[in-house]
Design an enzyme around this catalytic site. Structure first.
Site, short mmCIF file in Angstrom:
data_model
loop_
_atom_site.label_atom_id
_atom_site.label_comp_id
_atom_site.label_asym_id
_atom_site.label_seq_id
_atom_site.Cartn_x
_atom_site.Cartn_y
_atom_site.Cartn_z
N ASP A 1 0.81 -1.22 0.00
CA ASP A 1 0.00 0.00 0.00
C ASP A 1 0.85 1.27 0.00
O ASP A 1 0.32 2.38 -0.16
CB ASP A 1 -0.95 0.01 1.20
CG ASP A 1 -1.99 -1.10 1.11
OD1 ASP A 1 -2.27 -1.56 -0.02
OD2 ASP A 1 -2.50 -1.52 2.16
N LYS B 1 -6.02 -2.88 -7.03
CA LYS B 1 -6.32 -2.16 -5.79
C LYS B 1 -7.50 -1.21 -6.05
O LYS B 1 -8.18 -1.33 -7.05
CB LYS B 1 -5.07 -1.42 -5.31
CG LYS B 1 -3.95 -2.37 -4.85
CD LYS B 1 -4.41 -3.20 -3.67
CE LYS B 1 -3.36 -4.21 -3.23
NZ LYS B 1 -3.91 -5.15 -2.25
N ARG C 1 -3.30 1.08 -9.65
CA ARG C 1 -2.33 2.05 -9.12
C ARG C 1 -1.08 2.17 -9.97
O ARG C 1 -0.33 3.14 -9.81
CB ARG C 1 -2.00 1.72 -7.66
CG ARG C 1 -3.15 2.07 -6.73
CD ARG C 1 -2.83 1.87 -5.27
NE ARG C 1 -3.95 2.31 -4.43
CZ ARG C 1 -4.22 1.85 -3.22
NH1 ARG C 1 -3.44 0.93 -2.68
NH2 ARG C 1 -5.25 2.32 -2.54
C1 S3P Z 1 -5.19 -5.82 3.45
C2 S3P Z 1 -4.37 -6.52 2.63
C3 S3P Z 1 -3.73 -5.95 1.45
C4 S3P Z 1 -3.81 -4.43 1.39
C5 S3P Z 1 -5.14 -3.92 1.83
C6 S3P Z 1 -5.50 -4.40 3.21
C7 S3P Z 1 -5.75 -6.49 4.63
O1 S3P Z 1 -4.33 -6.50 0.31
O2 S3P Z 1 -3.49 -3.95 0.11
O3 S3P Z 1 -5.12 -2.51 1.82
O4 S3P Z 1 -6.28 -5.82 5.53
O5 S3P Z 1 -5.69 -7.73 4.69
P1 S3P Z 1 -3.92 -7.96 -0.22
O6 S3P Z 1 -5.12 -8.80 -0.10
O7 S3P Z 1 -3.46 -7.72 -1.62
O8 S3P Z 1 -2.83 -8.49 0.64
#
Ligand code: S3P
Length: 426
Positions: free
Chosen positions: A311, A338, A342
């Site tokens: 992130d 995302k 991004r």
């Molecule tokens: C998150 C995991 C991440 C991250 C997101 C929050 C989480 O995504 O980008 O903002 O709270 O488990 P991923 O599923 O790609 O790991």
């Protein structure tokens, strides 16, 4: 919103608590046996969406004191079928984790989201179907229709490193009738779920890249202090590093090693960030961070490193734009799914401000110019992290930056601009 160039950033601040722990706390509190307490709850659009979602499922959520959220758990199988769809708004974590919980409930549920979430892949349907739930999507995208069932344990190998998909399967594993559910990750992703579950009485183990969770009869109510989110501290770390004469402390930040990749990368680039006053809260490591100005040099980021700063990659692209040399990011194709794509939104925003960024299929090539960015006008494109990127770019620019859609910061960080202003000298 026009963000003028800053001379420096000076002061002491705290940032909103870890968004993903707030959401996990609400969802797990909803199926615990009794009332759980989440202290230091960070209200934002994403975390409030989690509260609204469990309320729609019949859960009583109260806030007796500011920042103290009490979730009246209805027990493992006690969620009520709502009369309409549950709106996950912009929140991917909510959509995926709640799907895991609903897979073990009696009833049919529909999860919807905003335009951004509705265009993102759901990714949990395959493992949840294998566990026995009925899951329908719109060609892999929301809305998600879930019909709960008596679940069976699975061993699931994640096709891509994703903490959200991992957590969804682990939560469904709590309901599996016949033994431990195992998730295997290609690269270690954030482990907030694994750290939280033992305090609810859940047995969980990790062996190398395999995480197993055992089913439960009931979940103990719990009480946690939620620390500050490193993703919300990150814009301040970059702004202070890139403005001369800065000295800023961010207190009470979660320094979970699965989340601190950006600190390591900034350090490699020459940043001066001290981590001190290390302690623990709610099963998570916490510390205070002190950042001073420093010139940066380029660095490369490879696939293995991506989950630990996924992130923060937009902010990395900004930092690299003002570092000496050429930086390369690879293996970051997750950025394409995302809140926005991004790779595209970061490239478009930084190029509009004078940055020398080239988009690649799975990352960026960035040629740094160790002088102030020119500045100009950019669009947050409905993405909170791009709005914050624009604000920091404004502070470290020559002409300032006009951020279109600045209000998008409220997805994770309402009050961001006010806090930034309070430590900025011009
Ligand atoms: C998150 C995991 C991440 C991250 C997101 C929050 C989480 O995504 O980008 O903002 O709270 O488990 P991923 O599923 O790609 O790991």
């Amino acid at each position: 919103m026009k963000v003028a160039p800053a001379a420096s950033l000076v002061g002491d601040i705290g940032v909103p608590s870890v968004k993903g722990i707030c959401q996990r706390g609400v969802l797990l509190g909803a199926i615990a046996d009794g009332e759980s307490e989440l202290r230091g709850f960070g209200h934002a659009a994403d975390t409030d969406a989690a509260i609204s979602a469990v309320r729609a499922l019949g859960v009583d959520v109260r806030e007796p004191k500011e920042g103290v959220v009490r979730v009246g758990g209805r027990g493992l199988h006690g969620l009520r079928m709502p009369s309409g769809p549950i709106d996950c708004e912009n929140a991917g974590t909510l959509l995926r984790l709640l799907s895991g919980v609903l897979a073990g409930q009696d009833g049919r549920f529909e999860l919807v989201g905003d335009a951004s979430l509705s265009s993102r892949p759901v990714r949990v349907e395959e493992p949840l179907r294998r566990m026995g739930a009925r899951v329908e999507t719109n060609a892999g995208r929301p809305p998600v229709l879930i019909e709960g069932a008596r679940l069976q344990a699975v061993r699931y190998e994640l096709p891509a490193a994703s903490a959200q998909v991992k957590s969804s399967v682990l939560l469904a594993g709590l309901f599996a009738a016949d033994g431990p559910t195992t998730v295997v990750e290609p690269l270690a992703t954030r482990d907030h779920t694994e750290r939280l579950l033992p305090s609810l009485g859940v047995r969980i183990s990790r062996r190398g890249s395999a995480i197993s969770v055992w089913p439960v009869e009931r979940l103990r109510p719990f009480s946690i202090d939620i620390p500050g989110d490193i993703s919300s501290a990150a814009p301040f770390l970059v702004a202070a590093t890139l403005t001369a004469g800065s000295e800023l402390r961010v207190h009470g930040v979660n320094v979970n090693p699965t989340r601190t990749g950006f600190l390591d990368v900034l350090e490699r680039m020459g940043a001066r960030i001290a981590i001190f006053n290390r302690r623990a809260a709610g099963g998570e490591p916490v510390a205070d961070l002190e950042v001073r100005s420093a010139p940066l040099v380029a660095t490369d980021i490879a696939r293995e490193e991506v989950p630990r700063l996924v992130d923060e990659l937009p902010l990395f692209a900004l930092a690299a734009s003002m570092a000496r040399g050429r930086s390369v990011v690879r293996g970051a194709e997750e950025l394409r799914v995302k809140e926005t794509d991004r790779i595209e939104t970061v490239t478009t925003a930084l190029r509009a401000l004078g940055g020398r960024v080239v988009a690649r299929e799975d990352g960026f090539d960035i040629t740094g110019v160790p002088a102030r960015l020119r500045g100009g006008r950019m669009d947050a494109a409905g993405d909170h992290r791009i709005a914050m990127l624009g604000a920091v770019a404004g502070l470290v620019s020559r002409d300032g930056v006009a951020v279109e859609g600045a209000e998008d910061v409220a997805i994770s960080f309402p009050g961001f601009f006010e806090l930034l202003d309070s430590v900025t000298t011009r």
